[in-house]
Design a protein around this motif. Sequence first.
Motif, PDB file in Angstrom:
ATOM      1  N   ALA A 185       8.889   2.921  -4.304  1.00  0.00           N
ATOM      2  CA  ALA A 185       9.311   1.591  -3.854  1.00  0.00           C
ATOM      3  C   ALA A 185       8.272   0.528  -4.237  1.00  0.00           C
ATOM      4  O   ALA A 185       8.638  -0.572  -4.656  1.00  0.00           O
ATOM      5  CB  ALA A 185       9.534   1.599  -2.344  1.00  0.00           C
ATOM      6  N   PHE A 186       7.003   0.878  -4.110  1.00  0.00           N
ATOM      7  CA  PHE A 186       5.954  -0.081  -4.535  1.00  0.00           C
ATOM      8  C   PHE A 186       6.115  -0.405  -6.016  1.00  0.00           C
ATOM      9  O   PHE A 186       5.997  -1.562  -6.427  1.00  0.00           O
ATOM     10  CB  PHE A 186       4.568   0.515  -4.308  1.00  0.00           C
ATOM     11  CG  PHE A 186       4.010   0.286  -2.921  1.00  0.00           C
ATOM     12  CD1 PHE A 186       3.966  -0.987  -2.374  1.00  0.00           C
ATOM     13  CD2 PHE A 186       3.503   1.338  -2.178  1.00  0.00           C
ATOM     14  CE1 PHE A 186       3.443  -1.204  -1.106  1.00  0.00           C
ATOM     15  CE2 PHE A 186       2.981   1.136  -0.914  1.00  0.00           C
ATOM     16  CZ  PHE A 186       2.954  -0.141  -0.370  1.00  0.00           C
ATOM     17  N   GLY A 189       8.536  -2.997  -6.909  1.00  0.00           N
ATOM     18  CA  GLY A 189       8.286  -4.373  -6.465  1.00  0.00           C
ATOM     19  C   GLY A 189       8.436  -4.598  -4.973  1.00  0.00           C
ATOM     20  O   GLY A 189       8.387  -5.742  -4.524  1.00  0.00           O
ATOM     21  N   ALA A 190       8.653  -3.526  -4.203  1.00  0.00           N
ATOM     22  CA  ALA A 190       8.825  -3.698  -2.754  1.00  0.00           C
ATOM     23  C   ALA A 190       7.480  -3.963  -2.085  1.00  0.00           C
ATOM     24  O   ALA A 190       6.455  -3.442  -2.523  1.00  0.00           O
ATOM     25  CB  ALA A 190       9.471  -2.448  -2.154  1.00  0.00           C
ATOM     26  N   GLY A 191       7.507  -4.763  -1.034  1.00  0.00           N
ATOM     27  CA  GLY A 191       6.310  -5.007  -0.235  1.00  0.00           C
ATOM     28  C   GLY A 191       6.254  -4.035   0.938  1.00  0.00           C
ATOM     29  O   GLY A 191       7.164  -3.211   1.109  1.00  0.00           O
ATOM     30  N   ASP A 192       5.226  -4.157   1.762  1.00  0.00           N
ATOM     31  CA  ASP A 192       5.058  -3.212   2.871  1.00  0.00           C
ATOM     32  C   ASP A 192       6.242  -3.246   3.843  1.00  0.00           C
ATOM     33  O   ASP A 192       6.734  -2.200   4.267  1.00  0.00           O
ATOM     34  CB  ASP A 192       3.762  -3.537   3.629  1.00  0.00           C
ATOM     35  CG  ASP A 192       2.548  -3.319   2.748  1.00  0.00           C
ATOM     36  OD1 ASP A 192       2.180  -2.161   2.525  1.00  0.00           O
ATOM     37  OD2 ASP A 192       1.996  -4.311   2.250  1.00  0.00           O
ATOM     38  N   PHE A 193       6.695  -4.449   4.194  1.00  0.00           N
ATOM     39  CA  PHE A 193       7.793  -4.532   5.165  1.00  0.00           C
ATOM     40  C   PHE A 193       9.136  -4.200   4.527  1.00  0.00           C
ATOM     41  O   PHE A 193      10.050  -3.742   5.210  1.00  0.00           O
ATOM     42  CB  PHE A 193       7.805  -5.907   5.845  1.00  0.00           C
ATOM     43  CG  PHE A 193       6.714  -6.030   6.864  1.00  0.00           C
ATOM     44  CD1 PHE A 193       6.834  -5.422   8.107  1.00  0.00           C
ATOM     45  CD2 PHE A 193       5.537  -6.694   6.569  1.00  0.00           C
ATOM     46  CE1 PHE A 193       5.817  -5.486   9.044  1.00  0.00           C
ATOM     47  CE2 PHE A 193       4.515  -6.774   7.504  1.00  0.00           C
ATOM     48  CZ  PHE A 193       4.646  -6.165   8.741  1.00  0.00           C
ATOM     49  N   ASP A 194       9.248  -4.435   3.198  1.00  0.00           N
ATOM     50  CA  ASP A 194      10.454  -3.966   2.493  1.00  0.00           C
ATOM     51  C   ASP A 194      10.545  -2.457   2.629  1.00  0.00           C
ATOM     52  O   ASP A 194      11.613  -1.894   2.883  1.00  0.00           O
ATOM     53  CB  ASP A 194      10.374  -4.311   1.001  1.00  0.00           C
ATOM     54  CG  ASP A 194      10.589  -5.786   0.741  1.00  0.00           C
ATOM     55  OD1 ASP A 194      11.470  -6.357   1.388  1.00  0.00           O
ATOM     56  OD2 ASP A 194       9.856  -6.351  -0.089  1.00  0.00           O
TER      57      ASP A 194
END
Lengths: 283, 271
Positions: A185-186, A189-194
């Motif tokens: 997920a990282f 492009g996902a962030g921590d809360f994503d």
Amino acid sequence: MHLFAVNAKPNATASLVLSWLLFAGGIVAYFQVSRDRHKDNPEDRVMPTVAQMVQGMSDAVLKPAEEDEALPEAATLSQKLKGSMLWKDTVATSRRFAISMALLVPAVLLGLHMGLFPYCGAFFLRFLLFFDKIVALSLLPILFIAFGIDELSKIMLIVIGVAPTVVLDVYNLTKGIPQEQVVKAFTLGAGDFDIAYTVVLKQILPRVLNSIRLNLKAVMLFLFAGEMIASTDGLAYRIALLRRHMGMDVIIPYVLWVALLLFVVDLAMRVVNRQLHPWFREA
Amino acid sequence: MPLIAIQNVTVAYGKPLRPVLGAVGAGINLDIREGDFVCLLGQTGCGKSTMLRLVLGSERPATGRVLIDGVEHNRPDRTRGYVPQKYSLFPDRTVLDNIAFGPVVSEFNLATRWTPGYFRRRREVRDQAMDYIRRIGLRESDAGKYPDQLSGGMQQRVAIAQALIMQPRILLMDEAFSALDPGTRREMQQLIRQLWADTGITVLFVTHNMQEAAFLASRVVVLAKEDPESGSQVALDVAPPARLTDSAAMEFHARLEAACSGIREAEEMAA
């Protein structure tokens, strides 16, 4: 036919008959014993007959509780139902139950954050592991002293009794998500809360709902304990009140009514879970 | 300047510390140029996946630096695509949504995911994802399937598309085809080779299969330990010859065989 053959395959009829056999046996045994007791003592109140239970329940469904004002003679059926003892008790218990279930949402989010964010886990985990071991009912006097005997103490009892279990369960479910998923997920492009809300929570949600389903009985247990000790309405309050008058003709239908309500909630949650998560295969 | 520069890196785990990669005073050095297809070979436990995680940024070296385009990265991000051996797809999303996940989630945060612009962009991304579905050899009817309804090979195809739609500069693949049957594995090798040729992406591919490395790589790097207690070092860093029929090819295979003797022994023991 080998009853204890591991590879036995009962047909549909046999399965159906077997699954209802204990119900039928229990009902028949009850009424047999009830009939015998009433033969010996027509005033027996321990095991009411069908007629007595029907009468008791019809009073509960159509008449107001003793502590309430009587309905006018001209009241419609709808007014009678809404003013009845059963309706009043069911609404009171359901309201407390619903508030308690809503308060489990923060517990789910806490477990998710603990499992995903190491600092959050380090902060809460040890305390919750300890807190989970406290017998919630032993806190009841403290809760009544701290929060009074109103709604809050009863709801707090449920939350304290069930929330730590739910938090720890969600924590473990979150920890069970493969690290590859988080890394992937990282890289997308996902962030921590994503990752927390769109990757992990979505994946564990069906199991979280199952976990809450398994805790429904515990929720009811704590709710009943609170209602029985300090309440002026609710299904458990009524059962406790009727116990003093040996009102088994209402207690038994009330117990069955509570079981039916829990069964319906459980079934509804299962259906919702299946509809919301078609990808989920139960183990 | 190399795209990936691994400079004097050591990694050690456990208590007491057991070296996995490099050793004190003798860290690993490796430069990877843009457009390389590097296969990282080595026997189980030699630190291939650790090396990949260092480049990914999900693990930090004990000493030394890993630079991507001259910059140190301390966590994974969209510049590096990742295809692990398993768990690469989100089980709660369909094939289409798995592929479209990256562009959508990277452009809209949790608060802006309810705006009309989000839904418009989502439609565009889904169209783009359909193109990728065709490109990786899946049928359009597979778009609505969940990962557990796909075969292992199909899942890895989707995982590759999921990574490539982000147009990363580097694609990191960790034994991505190891769990596949030989036929599917061959198909996947051809697919990734073709995608590499089409896109010019830099690939770091971890495998313990010599034939796979020889077929795929523009450069093969073998990691090996001198003894079980020491960390791995680069034992061989060689480009396969362009034509496999001449003497250079024989020499390449001989060098690969020699460097990978440990792998062969381990594979034979496992068999």
